[in-house]
Design an enzyme around this catalytic site. Structure first.
Site, PDB file in Angstrom:
ATOM      1  N   LYS A  59       0.834  -1.210   0.000  1.00 26.44           N
ATOM      2  CA  LYS A  59       0.000   0.000   0.000  1.00 26.44           C
ATOM      3  C   LYS A  59       0.867   1.257   0.000  1.00 26.44           C
ATOM      4  N   GLY A 109       9.712 -21.463  16.151  1.00 28.31           N
ATOM      5  CA  GLY A 109       9.038 -22.288  17.155  1.00 28.31           C
ATOM      6  C   GLY A 109       8.739 -23.659  16.587  1.00 28.31           C
ATOM      7  N   ALA A 152      -2.726 -13.030 -12.927  1.00 31.07           N
ATOM      8  CA  ALA A 152      -3.386 -11.712 -12.844  1.00 31.07           C
ATOM      9  C   ALA A 152      -4.373 -11.727 -11.682  1.00 31.07           C
ATOM     10  N   GLY A 153      -3.886 -12.108 -10.500  1.00 30.05           N
ATOM     11  CA  GLY A 153      -4.706 -12.077  -9.285  1.00 30.05           C
ATOM     12  C   GLY A 153      -4.425 -10.797  -8.530  1.00 30.05           C
ATOM     13  N   VAL A 154      -4.603 -10.859  -7.202  1.00 32.49           N
ATOM     14  CA  VAL A 154      -4.533  -9.635  -6.401  1.00 32.49           C
ATOM     15  C   VAL A 154      -3.113  -9.050  -6.409  1.00 32.49           C
ATOM     16  N   ILE A 155      -2.103  -9.894  -6.161  1.00 34.48           N
ATOM     17  CA  ILE A 155      -0.728  -9.368  -6.120  1.00 34.48           C
ATOM     18  C   ILE A 155      -0.308  -8.893  -7.505  1.00 34.48           C
ATOM     19  N   GLU A 176      -2.286 -14.809 -17.484  1.00 34.03           N
ATOM     20  CA  GLU A 176      -3.206 -15.447 -16.520  1.00 34.03           C
ATOM     21  C   GLU A 176      -3.715 -16.764 -17.108  1.00 34.03           C
ATOM     22  N   GLY A 195      -0.475 -17.456  -6.280  1.00 31.11           N
ATOM     23  CA  GLY A 195      -1.045 -17.995  -5.045  1.00 31.11           C
ATOM     24  C   GLY A 195       0.035 -18.305  -4.025  1.00 31.11           C
ATOM     25  N   HIS A 214     -23.707  14.770   1.674  1.00 27.87           N
ATOM     26  CA  HIS A 214     -23.571  15.267   0.304  1.00 27.87           C
ATOM     27  C   HIS A 214     -22.549  16.399   0.262  1.00 27.87           C
TER      28      HIS A 214
HETATM   29  P1  FAD Z   1       1.747 -14.163   8.257  1.00 30.11           P
HETATM   30  O1  FAD Z   1       1.470 -12.720   8.130  1.00 30.11           O
HETATM   31  O2  FAD Z   1       2.390 -14.858   7.121  1.00 30.11           O
HETATM   32  O3  FAD Z   1       2.641 -14.324   9.573  1.00 30.11           O
HETATM   33  C1  FAD Z   1       3.168 -15.530   9.963  1.00 30.11           C
HETATM   34  C2  FAD Z   1       4.419 -15.261  10.764  1.00 30.11           C
HETATM   35  O4  FAD Z   1       4.845 -16.476  11.381  1.00 30.11           O
HETATM   36  C3  FAD Z   1       5.607 -14.785   9.941  1.00 30.11           C
HETATM   37  O5  FAD Z   1       6.286 -13.760  10.617  1.00 30.11           O
HETATM   38  C4  FAD Z   1       6.477 -16.027   9.821  1.00 30.11           C
HETATM   39  O6  FAD Z   1       7.864 -15.744   9.616  1.00 30.11           O
HETATM   40  C5  FAD Z   1       6.245 -16.638  11.188  1.00 30.11           C
HETATM   41  N1  FAD Z   1       6.529 -18.074  11.277  1.00 30.11           N
HETATM   42  C6  FAD Z   1       6.261 -19.065  10.400  1.00 30.11           C
HETATM   43  N2  FAD Z   1       6.630 -20.263  10.896  1.00 30.11           N
HETATM   44  C7  FAD Z   1       7.167 -20.010  12.121  1.00 30.11           C
HETATM   45  C8  FAD Z   1       7.715 -20.821  13.130  1.00 30.11           C
HETATM   46  N3  FAD Z   1       7.761 -22.156  13.014  1.00 30.11           N
HETATM   47  N4  FAD Z   1       8.187 -20.217  14.251  1.00 30.11           N
HETATM   48  C9  FAD Z   1       8.135 -18.866  14.416  1.00 30.11           C
HETATM   49  N5  FAD Z   1       7.604 -18.057  13.488  1.00 30.11           N
HETATM   50  C10 FAD Z   1       7.116 -18.615  12.367  1.00 30.11           C
HETATM   51  N6  FAD Z   1      -4.254  -9.098   3.041  1.00 30.11           N
HETATM   52  C11 FAD Z   1      -5.167  -8.134   3.269  1.00 30.11           C
HETATM   53  O7  FAD Z   1      -6.110  -8.373   4.008  1.00 30.11           O
HETATM   54  N7  FAD Z   1      -5.049  -6.901   2.699  1.00 30.11           N
HETATM   55  C12 FAD Z   1      -4.028  -6.588   1.869  1.00 30.11           C
HETATM   56  O8  FAD Z   1      -3.946  -5.461   1.380  1.00 30.11           O
HETATM   57  C13 FAD Z   1      -3.049  -7.578   1.608  1.00 30.11           C
HETATM   58  N8  FAD Z   1      -2.003  -7.305   0.804  1.00 30.11           N
HETATM   59  C14 FAD Z   1      -1.064  -8.275   0.587  1.00 30.11           C
HETATM   60  C15 FAD Z   1      -0.029  -7.979  -0.286  1.00 30.11           C
HETATM   61  C16 FAD Z   1       0.928  -8.942  -0.546  1.00 30.11           C
HETATM   62  C17 FAD Z   1       2.067  -8.611  -1.483  1.00 30.11           C
HETATM   63  C18 FAD Z   1       0.854 -10.217   0.095  1.00 30.11           C
HETATM   64  C19 FAD Z   1       1.904 -11.261  -0.132  1.00 30.11           C
HETATM   65  C20 FAD Z   1      -0.183 -10.515   0.955  1.00 30.11           C
HETATM   66  C21 FAD Z   1      -1.165  -9.543   1.194  1.00 30.11           C
HETATM   67  N9  FAD Z   1      -2.248  -9.800   2.029  1.00 30.11           N
HETATM   68  C22 FAD Z   1      -3.196  -8.848   2.233  1.00 30.11           C
HETATM   69  C23 FAD Z   1      -2.400 -11.102   2.710  1.00 30.11           C
HETATM   70  C24 FAD Z   1      -1.909 -11.002   4.156  1.00 30.11           C
HETATM   71  O9  FAD Z   1      -0.568 -10.569   4.157  1.00 30.11           O
HETATM   72  C25 FAD Z   1      -2.036 -12.346   4.837  1.00 30.11           C
HETATM   73  O10 FAD Z   1      -3.354 -12.839   4.712  1.00 30.11           O
HETATM   74  C26 FAD Z   1      -1.696 -12.231   6.314  1.00 30.11           C
HETATM   75  O11 FAD Z   1      -0.374 -11.768   6.488  1.00 30.11           O
HETATM   76  C27 FAD Z   1      -1.864 -13.579   7.018  1.00 30.11           C
HETATM   77  O12 FAD Z   1      -1.553 -13.430   8.361  1.00 30.11           O
HETATM   78  P2  FAD Z   1      -0.978 -14.647   9.222  1.00 30.11           P
HETATM   79  O13 FAD Z   1      -0.801 -14.102  10.592  1.00 30.11           O
HETATM   80  O14 FAD Z   1      -1.819 -15.827   9.027  1.00 30.11           O
HETATM   81  O15 FAD Z   1       0.431 -15.002   8.580  1.00 30.11           O
HETATM   82  P1  NAI Z   2      -4.382 -14.962  -6.271  1.00 37.13           P
HETATM   83  O1  NAI Z   2      -5.031 -16.234  -5.935  1.00 37.13           O
HETATM   84  O2  NAI Z   2      -5.071 -13.692  -5.987  1.00 37.13           O
HETATM   85  O3  NAI Z   2      -4.054 -14.923  -7.824  1.00 37.13           O
HETATM   86  C1  NAI Z   2      -3.288 -15.896  -8.444  1.00 37.13           C
HETATM   87  C2  NAI Z   2      -3.643 -15.902  -9.920  1.00 37.13           C
HETATM   88  O4  NAI Z   2      -2.684 -16.685 -10.596  1.00 37.13           O
HETATM   89  C3  NAI Z   2      -5.008 -16.510 -10.190  1.00 37.13           C
HETATM   90  O5  NAI Z   2      -5.744 -15.661 -11.024  1.00 37.13           O
HETATM   91  C4  NAI Z   2      -4.679 -17.839 -10.846  1.00 37.13           C
HETATM   92  O6  NAI Z   2      -5.644 -18.260 -11.772  1.00 37.13           O
HETATM   93  C5  NAI Z   2      -3.358 -17.518 -11.516  1.00 37.13           C
HETATM   94  N1  NAI Z   2      -2.498 -18.674 -11.769  1.00 37.13           N
HETATM   95  C6  NAI Z   2      -2.281 -19.744 -10.946  1.00 37.13           C
HETATM   96  N2  NAI Z   2      -1.384 -20.583 -11.521  1.00 37.13           N
HETATM   97  C7  NAI Z   2      -1.022 -20.021 -12.701  1.00 37.13           C
HETATM   98  C8  NAI Z   2      -0.120 -20.396 -13.727  1.00 37.13           C
HETATM   99  N3  NAI Z   2       0.589 -21.519 -13.652  1.00 37.13           N
HETATM  100  N4  NAI Z   2       0.003 -19.590 -14.795  1.00 37.13           N
HETATM  101  C9  NAI Z   2      -0.703 -18.441 -14.887  1.00 37.13           C
HETATM  102  N5  NAI Z   2      -1.577 -18.028 -13.935  1.00 37.13           N
HETATM  103  C10 NAI Z   2      -1.727 -18.806 -12.861  1.00 37.13           C
HETATM  104  O7  NAI Z   2      -2.940 -15.041  -5.598  1.00 37.13           O
HETATM  105  P2  NAI Z   2      -1.789 -13.951  -5.430  1.00 37.13           P
HETATM  106  O8  NAI Z   2      -2.026 -12.785  -6.323  1.00 37.13           O
HETATM  107  O9  NAI Z   2      -0.518 -14.707  -5.512  1.00 37.13           O
HETATM  108  O10 NAI Z   2      -1.984 -13.472  -3.953  1.00 37.13           O
HETATM  109  C11 NAI Z   2      -2.026 -14.417  -2.887  1.00 37.13           C
HETATM  110  C12 NAI Z   2      -3.030 -14.024  -1.866  1.00 37.13           C
HETATM  111  O11 NAI Z   2      -2.549 -12.929  -1.115  1.00 37.13           O
HETATM  112  C13 NAI Z   2      -4.347 -13.529  -2.448  1.00 37.13           C
HETATM  113  O12 NAI Z   2      -5.221 -14.596  -2.759  1.00 37.13           O
HETATM  114  C14 NAI Z   2      -4.884 -12.725  -1.332  1.00 37.13           C
HETATM  115  O13 NAI Z   2      -5.530 -13.596  -0.438  1.00 37.13           O
HETATM  116  C15 NAI Z   2      -3.641 -12.160  -0.682  1.00 37.13           C
HETATM  117  N6  NAI Z   2      -3.488 -10.766  -1.092  1.00 37.13           N
HETATM  118  C16 NAI Z   2      -4.468  -9.881  -0.735  1.00 37.13           C
HETATM  119  C17 NAI Z   2      -4.398  -8.577  -1.126  1.00 37.13           C
HETATM  120  C18 NAI Z   2      -5.491  -7.660  -0.763  1.00 37.13           C
HETATM  121  O14 NAI Z   2      -6.306  -8.021   0.074  1.00 37.13           O
HETATM  122  N7  NAI Z   2      -5.569  -6.465  -1.344  1.00 37.13           N
HETATM  123  C19 NAI Z   2      -3.260  -8.059  -1.885  1.00 37.13           C
HETATM  124  C20 NAI Z   2      -2.316  -9.089  -2.256  1.00 37.13           C
HETATM  125  C21 NAI Z   2      -2.439 -10.374  -1.834  1.00 37.13           C
END
Ligand code: FAD
Ligand code: NAI
Length: 473
Positions: A58, A123, A189-192, A211, A279, A452
């Site tokens: 963000k 852990g 072409a998903g969220v990331i 995609e 994913g 408004h």
């Molecule tokens: P994580 O955030 O992955 O945290 C897990 C933690 O546990 C990490 O610090 C890891 O190192 C640690 N860990 C793992 N194994 C061990 C172990 N054995 N011992 C000690 N520590 C350990 N979600 C949204 O809602 N909004 C968004 O805008 C959004 N944007 C995103 C953008 C990107 C680029 C990505 C990749 C993800 C995004 N997400 C977003 C998804 C979001 O980041 C995850 O859903 C969220 O972080 C999940 O939280 P969690 O606590 O389950 O795991």
């Molecule tokens: P995603 O599931 O959003 O998108 C992955 C895309 O890749 C899908 O459209 C899928 O059909 C495609 N795909 C899968 N295999 C493929 C292949 N072999 N070749 C071509 N396309 C393929 O997953 P992404 O973008 O990796 O993000 C992971 C997760 O992180 C999201 O599902 C979301 O939960 C979380 N996230 C959330 C955000 C938010 O809330 N704004 C921002 C970024 C991530």
């Protein structure tokens, strides 16, 4: 000597750190173990979300949007730049890192404030103990009466193309590119893919997304997805649907992706860097769940029921490491609910009202069911839409792309889903979430006074449209 706690949380992301704080608020003694290392090798609490996910993405989306506004939209407002704006990528990345650090430090402060004991390291279950479980971290053994697994997820690589974070980038590398690449490829072409592709396109990269699915944003309402692909294509993102990736090769010059396009023809995409966003996979390696018999499901997630209970008594799991959407707020809700259940309360997560937001421009947000889901379930519904082009505030902002769409039960008028694409819909969706949580009807929203001029009037008008009585269209 083992240290005893009521609750040991493994993982300090949004699932784990929030569970730890809520459990401490409820009077329990709590330890949280997290292994994330910051730039200085020290702890960096907040997990994927804070370090390489929600927060840094963000920050870059904001910086790149300001840049795009300066070069493409200031002139419409009569703001004249003598030269076009240029971007100092190192400074932008530095700012992002500062924002991340503020959030890391904020969580460390919250742990102190709530008396959560923090342990930096990996852990791993060591075995069962009297009245609980032993978890090893470094040289220490912690005993928890309850254990919450919140170990999150990591990016999935394409077979045969491991991440090197130089040319083939996961979300980690995609958030730290040192200079704007001329040609950026994105697989998925998903969220990331859409968020990161937007950042680097705004800064000047030629971005192509490949995609696999034939439908764009298959999980979104398809009326919204159609608007989205139109808007992104107009901005210059090249999006190819229905492709099959055949191979990825890197050399000194860059990356070559060979793929079969939707017509079955062989193609090659040459690019300087490639983001692979197809994913994510649950993090269970190193947890040593085998020591206690922790069960995984067929996809490798920790197996849980609706209440986040694993197969082991008093071992719980939340967030990305379990089924359900991989979203930070879903992880947090589960963390709170589990802490409350441990305290004997009735923790609850309503999976039907978890909002989705994609922070592109226009933003996309939704809650509840899509039109295609209602159709395939055979549910009778009414739909109402309202375009931002007819909203005064959107015109004043100069951002009129998109619409708000309500789906309501044909007989009872209960809101079943709300879908938005347009300016600031990441904020507007909250009203729809509240409405659905209270099981409101579309008429309820239509009868509520909205300020408004505000974008939220588009929400009210879309609710009025369900009954075919919009006032401003
Ligand atoms: P994580 O955030 O992955 O945290 C897990 C933690 O546990 C990490 O610090 C890891 O190192 C640690 N860990 C793992 N194994 C061990 C172990 N054995 N011992 C000690 N520590 C350990 N979600 C949204 O809602 N909004 C968004 O805008 C959004 N944007 C995103 C953008 C990107 C680029 C990505 C990749 C993800 C995004 N997400 C977003 C998804 C979001 O980041 C995850 O859903 C969220 O972080 C999940 O939280 P969690 O606590 O389950 O795991
Ligand atoms: P995603 O599931 O959003 O998108 C992955 C895309 O890749 C899908 O459209 C899928 O059909 C495609 N795909 C899968 N295999 C493929 C292949 N072999 N070749 C071509 N396309 C393929 O997953 P992404 O973008 O990796 O993000 C992971 C997760 O992180 C999201 O599902 C979301 O939960 C979380 N996230 C959330 C955000 C938010 O809330 N704004 C921002 C970024 C991530």
């Amino acid at each position: 000597m083992s240290k005893n706690f009521d609750v040991v949380v493994i993982g300090g992301g949004p699932g784990g750190y929030i569970a730890a704080i809520r459990a401490a608020q409820l009077g329990m003694s709590v330890a949280c173990i997290d292994d994330w290392k910051g730039a200085d090798g020290g702890p960096a609490l907040g997990g994927t979300c804070t370090n390489i996910g929600c927060i840094p993405s963000k920050a870059l989306l904001q910086s790149s949007e300001y840049f795009e506004h300066a070069n493409r939209h200031f002139a419409e407002h009569g703001i004249v730049l003598e030269k076009s704006a240029s971007i100092d990528v190192a400074k932008m990345i530095g700012r992002k890192s500062k924002v991340v650090k503020q959030n890391n430090d904020g969580i460390a402060f919250l742990f102190k404030k709530n008396k959560v004991s923090f342990f930096h390291g990996r852990g791993a279950f060591a075995g069962k103990a009297d009245g609980g479980y032993e978890v090893r971290v470094g040289d220490e053994v912690l005993t928890g009466r309850h254990v919450i697994v919140a170990t999150g997820s990591t990016a999935r690589a394409l077979p045969g193309a491991p991440f090197d974070e130089e040319k083939i980038l996961s979300n980690d590398g995609a958030l730290s590119i040192g200079a704007v690449p001329k040609r950026l490829g994105v697989i998925g072409a998903g969220v990331i893919g859409l968020e990161m592709g937007s950042v680097w396109r705004r800064l000047g990269a030629e971005v192509t997304l490949l995609e696999a699915l034939p439908e764009f944003l298959a999980a979104a309402d398809q009326q919204i997805a159609k608007e989205a692909i139109k808007a992104f294509t107009k901005q210059g993102l090249k999006i190819e649907l229905g492709v099959r990736i055949d191979g990825v090769k890197t050399d000194k010059k860059g990356v070559a992706v060979s793929y079969t396009d939707a017509r079955g023809e062989q193609q090659t995409l040459a690019c300087d860097r490639l983001i692979v966003s197809i994913g994510r996979l649950p993090n269970t390696a190193g947890l040593n769940g085998e020591a206690v018999g922790l069960q995984l499901d067929e996809r490798g997630f920790v197996a849980v029921d609706d209440a986040c209970r694993t197969n082991l008594p008093n071992v719980w799991a939340v967030g990305d490491v379990v089924r359900g959407p991989m979203l930070a707020h879903k992880a947090e809700e589960e963390g709170v609910a589990v802490a409350e259940r441990i305290a004997g309360q009735h923790g609850h997560v309503d999976f039907n009202t978890i909002p989705w937001v994609i922070y592109t421009s226009p933003e996309i947000a939704w809650v509840g069911q899509t039109e295609q889901q209602l159709k395939s379930a055979g549910r009778a519904y009414k739909a109402g839409t309202f375009p931002f082009a007819a909203n005064g505030r959107a015109r004043a902002l100069g951002d009129t792309t998109g619409l708000v769409k309500f789906l309501a039960d044909a007989a009872t008028d209960e809101i079943l889903g709300v879908h938005m694409i347009g300016p600031m819909v990441s904020e507007l969706i909250a009203e729809a979430v509240v409405a659905m949580a209270f099981r409101a009807s579309s008429e309820d929203i239509a009868r509520i006074c909205h300020a408004h001029p505000s974008l939220s009037e588009a929400t009210k008008e879309a609710a009025l449209a369900v009954d075919k009585r919009t006032l401003n269209l």
